[in-house]
Design a protein around this motif. Sequence first.
Motif, mmCIF file in Angstrom:
data_model
loop_
_atom_site.group_PDB
_atom_site.id
_atom_site.type_symbol
_atom_site.label_atom_id
_atom_site.label_comp_id
_atom_site.label_asym_id
_atom_site.label_seq_id
_atom_site.Cartn_x
_atom_site.Cartn_y
_atom_site.Cartn_z
ATOM 1 N N THR A 178 0.784 -1.183 0.181
ATOM 2 C CA THR A 178 0.045 0.117 0.103
ATOM 3 C C THR A 178 0.952 1.430 0.148
ATOM 4 N N SER A 179 1.902 1.361 0.858
ATOM 5 C CA SER A 179 2.911 2.363 0.985
ATOM 6 C C SER A 179 3.569 2.703 -0.474
ATOM 7 N N ILE A 180 3.744 1.653 -1.137
ATOM 8 C CA ILE A 180 4.424 1.567 -2.614
ATOM 9 C C ILE A 180 3.432 2.184 -3.631
ATOM 10 N N LEU A 181 2.345 1.622 -3.775
ATOM 11 C CA LEU A 181 1.361 1.688 -4.587
ATOM 12 C C LEU A 181 0.862 3.330 -4.792
ATOM 13 N N GLU A 182 0.497 3.603 -3.362
ATOM 14 C CA GLU A 182 -0.276 4.998 -3.390
ATOM 15 C C GLU A 182 0.721 6.195 -4.049
ATOM 16 N N PRO A 183 1.990 6.237 -3.662
ATOM 17 C CA PRO A 183 2.755 7.227 -4.339
ATOM 18 C C PRO A 183 2.821 7.077 -5.650
ATOM 19 N N LEU A 184 3.024 5.938 -5.995
ATOM 20 C CA LEU A 184 3.234 5.537 -7.663
ATOM 21 C C LEU A 184 1.931 5.977 -8.284
ATOM 22 N N MET A 185 0.822 5.635 -7.882
ATOM 23 C CA MET A 185 -0.370 6.104 -8.580
ATOM 24 C C MET A 185 -0.595 7.437 -8.545
ATOM 25 N N ILE A 186 -0.305 8.124 -7.256
ATOM 26 C CA ILE A 186 -0.647 9.609 -7.151
ATOM 27 C C ILE A 186 0.714 10.145 -8.379
ATOM 28 N N VAL A 187 1.690 10.002 -8.316
ATOM 29 C CA VAL A 187 2.631 10.378 -9.474
ATOM 30 C C VAL A 187 2.141 10.200 -10.907
ATOM 31 N N GLY A 188 1.659 8.863 -11.013
ATOM 32 C CA GLY A 188 1.292 8.430 -12.353
ATOM 33 C C GLY A 188 0.091 9.468 -12.939
ATOM 34 N N LEU A 189 -0.932 9.568 -12.184
ATOM 35 C CA LEU A 189 -1.965 10.407 -12.392
ATOM 36 C C LEU A 189 -1.396 12.082 -12.294
ATOM 37 N N SER A 190 -0.723 12.330 -11.582
ATOM 38 C CA SER A 190 -0.232 13.814 -11.909
ATOM 39 C C SER A 190 0.438 13.841 -13.110
ATOM 40 N N VAL A 191 1.146 12.953 -13.530
ATOM 41 C CA VAL A 191 1.877 13.103 -14.848
ATOM 42 C C VAL A 191 0.869 13.357 -15.941
ATOM 43 N N VAL A 192 -0.177 12.407 -15.794
ATOM 44 C CA VAL A 192 -1.154 12.596 -17.113
ATOM 45 C C VAL A 192 -1.965 13.645 -17.021
ATOM 46 N N VAL A 193 -2.527 14.198 -15.673
ATOM 47 C CA VAL A 193 -3.442 15.257 -15.572
ATOM 48 C C VAL A 193 -2.488 16.508 -16.142
ATOM 49 N N GLY A 194 -0.983 16.468 -15.710
ATOM 50 C CA GLY A 194 -0.366 17.552 -15.734
ATOM 51 C C GLY A 194 -0.029 17.872 -17.118
ATOM 52 N N PHE A 195 0.029 16.688 -17.894
ATOM 53 C CA PHE A 195 0.287 16.725 -19.426
ATOM 54 C C PHE A 195 -0.713 17.400 -20.053
ATOM 55 N N ILE A 196 -2.017 17.138 -19.721
ATOM 56 C CA ILE A 196 -3.240 17.582 -20.250
ATOM 57 C C ILE A 196 -3.317 19.045 -19.787
ATOM 58 N N VAL A 197 -3.178 19.560 -18.987
ATOM 59 C CA VAL A 197 -3.194 20.904 -18.257
ATOM 60 C C VAL A 197 -2.095 21.674 -19.008
ATOM 61 N N LEU A 198 -0.990 21.237 -19.035
ATOM 62 C CA LEU A 198 0.093 21.861 -20.010
ATOM 63 C C LEU A 198 -0.131 22.199 -21.446
ATOM 64 N N SER A 199 -0.866 20.949 -21.923
ATOM 65 C CA SER A 199 -1.025 21.197 -23.564
ATOM 66 C C SER A 199 -2.314 22.246 -23.758
ATOM 67 N N ILE A 200 -3.125 22.179 -22.793
ATOM 68 C CA ILE A 200 -4.191 23.479 -22.656
ATOM 69 C C ILE A 200 -3.747 24.824 -22.404
ATOM 70 N N ILE A 201 -2.551 24.889 -21.491
ATOM 71 C CA ILE A 201 -2.166 26.268 -21.321
ATOM 72 C C ILE A 201 -1.544 26.663 -22.213
ATOM 73 N N LEU A 202 -0.127 26.054 -22.869
ATOM 74 C CA LEU A 202 0.615 26.355 -23.921
ATOM 75 C C LEU A 202 0.059 27.327 -24.677
ATOM 76 N N PRO A 203 -0.934 26.866 -25.649
ATOM 77 C CA PRO A 203 -1.409 27.836 -26.504
ATOM 78 C C PRO A 203 -2.262 28.875 -26.148
ATOM 79 N N ILE A 204 -2.895 28.801 -24.801
ATOM 80 C CA ILE A 204 -3.500 29.857 -24.353
ATOM 81 C C ILE A 204 -2.252 31.207 -23.958
ATOM 82 N N MET A 205 -1.145 30.644 -23.387
ATOM 83 C CA MET A 205 -0.215 31.560 -22.898
ATOM 84 C C MET A 205 0.234 32.445 -24.379
#
Length: 299
Positions: free
Chosen positions: A267-294
């Motif tokens: 549990t202690s290993i999977l939790e941070p791994l999943m949080i990091v993985g989800l953060s990377v995916v959502v971060g990529f989507i947000v970055l892709s949206i923000i770049l052209p707006i900027m």
Amino acid sequence: FRDIREQITGGKPFATALGNHPVYFNELYVNMVSAGEAAGNLDAVLRKLADYLQAQNRMQGKVTAALAYPMVMMFIGAAVVVFLMTFVVPKIQGVLMAQGKKLPLPTYILVNLSGFISSWWPLLLILFIAAIIGFKMVITTAWGRRRYDTMKISLPILGILFKKQSVSRFAITFSALLQSGIPALDALRIVRNIVDNVVMMDTLNDVEKTIIEGGEIAAPFRKSKAFPPVVGYMIAIGEKTGQMESILTKIAEAYDEEVELTTQKVTSILEPLMIVGLSVVVGFIVLSIILPIMEMSKL
């Protein structure tokens, strides 16, 4: 229960009456009750069964609870990504395309990926369902089941947990059957179905052959890759001292503790791994949206 009572009233043994309801009373239950009836200690056997089933449910509950949080995280993460890709990105896509300018690479990848998912989601859904059906069909074959069970206990993080859980289940079940007065060979045949792993079943088949040939029970366990070496050595001590049941109980208790500790580690290993993985995916989507707006704001 009414039917069982009627069968007993009609002269059938208690174990036979239970065996007519395999959905509720499995082979292990029926055989232990049968041994208790034959030995005249049915009350003691039923207490052992109650303790055994309670211990198994407790251990299964710990494993399920440990895996529940990562599964919920995975489901929520997938739902968030699907929502962004199917509702948010298409609306922003119209605004970006109206500018008629070259999109940044992350935005270009995101837009094309979103378009692919929006256009082909029925096919993707069909392929997903077909993959699940195909997987279930494959594991019903002898080859597929062996490959699946081998992979399950060889996984980098969860494999150790599954293996320790199976070892604990084997030890406590074998001990309960022997304590109930069931011969070792019959007990092994019942345990094979309880373990529910083809790789471990192979070891138990070798143990059965060894017993028939008059050899030591511990030898196949020491050679097996499915069971940890310590299990073979402890069983060897149990054979030499004549305390096989108590040794098996000690093994089960030890591996119950191991399952609990491993569950916490997983549990202690999977939790941070999943949080990091989800953060990377959502971060990529947000970055892709923000770049052209900027870039638009600079103009």
